[in-house]
Design a protein around this motif. Structure first.
Motif, PDB file in Angstrom:
ATOM      1  N   ASP A 267       1.116  -1.478  -0.194  1.00  0.00           N
ATOM      2  CA  ASP A 267      -0.209  -0.146  -0.234  1.00  0.00           C
ATOM      3  C   ASP A 267       0.708   1.416  -0.267  1.00  0.00           C
ATOM      4  N   SER A 269       3.858   1.334  -0.628  1.00  0.00           N
ATOM      5  CA  SER A 269       4.681   1.618  -1.629  1.00  0.00           C
ATOM      6  C   SER A 269       4.055   2.045  -2.887  1.00  0.00           C
ATOM      7  N   ARG A 270       3.014   1.581  -2.986  1.00  0.00           N
ATOM      8  CA  ARG A 270       1.873   2.427  -4.524  1.00  0.00           C
ATOM      9  C   ARG A 270       1.883   4.018  -4.021  1.00  0.00           C
ATOM     10  N   TRP A 271       1.371   4.727  -3.062  1.00  0.00           N
ATOM     11  CA  TRP A 271       1.329   6.232  -2.626  1.00  0.00           C
ATOM     12  C   TRP A 271       2.863   6.660  -2.967  1.00  0.00           C
ATOM     13  N   GLY A 274       3.828   4.485  -7.253  1.00  0.00           N
ATOM     14  CA  GLY A 274       3.082   4.084  -7.874  1.00  0.00           C
ATOM     15  C   GLY A 274       3.669   2.883  -8.560  1.00  0.00           C
ATOM     16  N   ASP A 275       3.500   2.829  -9.621  1.00  0.00           N
ATOM     17  CA  ASP A 275       2.870   1.079  -9.755  1.00  0.00           C
ATOM     18  C   ASP A 275       4.386   0.417 -10.097  1.00  0.00           C
ATOM     19  N   GLY A 277       5.748   0.828  -7.164  1.00  0.00           N
ATOM     20  CA  GLY A 277       5.825   0.370  -5.564  1.00  0.00           C
ATOM     21  C   GLY A 277       6.813  -1.273  -5.750  1.00  0.00           C
TER      22      GLY A 277
END
Length: 382
Positions: A267, A269-271, A274-275, A277
């Motif tokens: 979560d 890492s994506r924040w 992005g992709d 992460g």
């Protein structure tokens, strides 16, 4: 050495405090005792020391559990009570206690690394390197980027002392003695369970070396370690009448609505990225596995290898990554013993060690200035 490092950190605290805006904890430009003794989680530990824990969980309008004292373990604030009873102000007593505890911890860390370097696993190192690793490791730990937390109203100092003491006793096969700091650790921080890996690694190593060990005593220590890791959540459940009181309280600090393993890493890492992460998370795991497989870590012996493996695994499974990871990393202290080995074995050992110390001190300036310093109205916690 530790005193010098803490004095240097104190100078940085004072300089940064001069730029600190007023907050709910202090006025603008607080004094050194106020800045190290009142900020951030210090308010929770002070409430526990003075008032104890609530008998019921506070809830918001929607029924969700709100942030409350049950997220914080009791031993550290209990140790402050005699100092408060003697008339010392909280902001003086608690940072002073932390400095004393962390100083004792450094002594035990030195003994732990000394024992590790005297074992056959480290026999391929030159004698001068083996002799220098313990003191160098302490120097790197004392000057690490987040080491200033060891002089604040946080539990890292006590946890480091108890953890190092447990590993010291385990190294020497003094299992009954090891149980005392293990049980105390379960009332200090949520890090007792990873010690099971160190106990198991120790047992396997002794079995391979001698073909036998004191299995009943070792099994009792393993059971005590598991019990220590589960004790505080159980106490919270009994006192509040809600079996999930501890995890429900923990969820109040998290981005997700519930405490779930591993997923917060993806979560966050994506924040942040992005992709890309999740790829970064996988890469980070690969680096951790490589670290554990590296010769400098394996030279430290089964106990320190086991603790490092267990603790890194615990951070990945149980922790939501954020700015607190810096101080969490202090408890992975065997890593400094691994870093010291190539530095001391290089062509210019003094320059290599000096560079690591300088990097740590620069990191301290960044940690205090960017993480500890609060820019109102809100900030990421240290």
């Amino acid at each position: 050495m530790h005193a010098t490092a803490r004095g240097l950190s104190a100078v940085v605290f004072v300089l940064v405090a001069g730029t600190q805006a007023a907050s709910g904890w202090t006025d603008a430009s607080p004094s050194y005792p106020q800045y190290t003794g009142l900020m951030w989680d210090a308010s929770w530990y002070r409430a526990i020391a003075e008032h104890g824990y609530p008998s019921t969980l506070p809830r918001g309008d929607g029924g969700a559990v709100l942030q409350n004292s049950w997220a914080f373990y009791p031993l550290f604030p209990l140790l402050t009570r005699p100092l408060l009873a003697a008339g010392l102000p909280w902001e003086v007593a608690v940072p002073t206690l932390a400095v004393v505890l962390s100083g004792l911890a450094m002594l035990v860390v030195h003994r732990v690394l000394t024992h590790a370097m005297a074992q056959p696993a480290a026999g391929d190192l030159p004698g001068r390197v083996r002799r220098a690793v313990p003191l160098t490791g302490v120097a790197l730990l004392a000057t690490a980027a987040s080491a200033p937390v060891l002089q604040t109203a946080y539990t890292e100092a006590l946890a480091l002392l108890l953890l190092a003491s447990a590993l010291w006793a385990l190294q020497r096969e003094r299992y009954l003695l090891a149980a005392a700091p293990v049980l105390a650790l379960g009332l200090t921080r949520a890090v007792a369970l990873p010690l099971v890996v160190a106990v198991l690694a120790h047992g396997v190593a002794r079995w391979r070396r001698d073909g036998a060990t004191r299995w009943p005593a070792l099994a009792a220590l393993a059971a005590a370690t598991v019990a220590s890791g589960l004790a505080w959540p159980a106490v919270a459940g009994v006192v509040t009448g809600e079996p999930t009181a501890f995890t429900a309280t923990q969820s109040a600090w998290r981005g997700r609505a519930a405490v779930v393993p591993v997923l917060p890493w993806f979560d966050v890492s994506r924040w942040l990225l992005g992709d890309v992460g999740p790829v970064a998370v996988v890469l980070l795991v690969a680096i951790a596995v490589g670290l554990l497989a590296a010769r400098p870590v394996r030279r430290l012996g089964a106990e320190l290898w086991g603790w490092t493996a267990g603790y890194l695994g615990y951070l990945f499974v149980a922790v939501e990554p954020g700015t607190s990871l810096g101080r969490f990393a202090l408890l992975a202290f065997p890593v400094v013993g691994a870093l010291a080995q190539p530095a001391l074995g290089s062509r210019h050992p003094r320059a290599a060690v000096g560079a690591l110390v300088v990097l740590g001190v620069v990191g301290q300036v960044a940690w205090i200035g960017l993480v500890w310093r609060l820019v109102p109205p809100a900030g990421w916690p240290p």
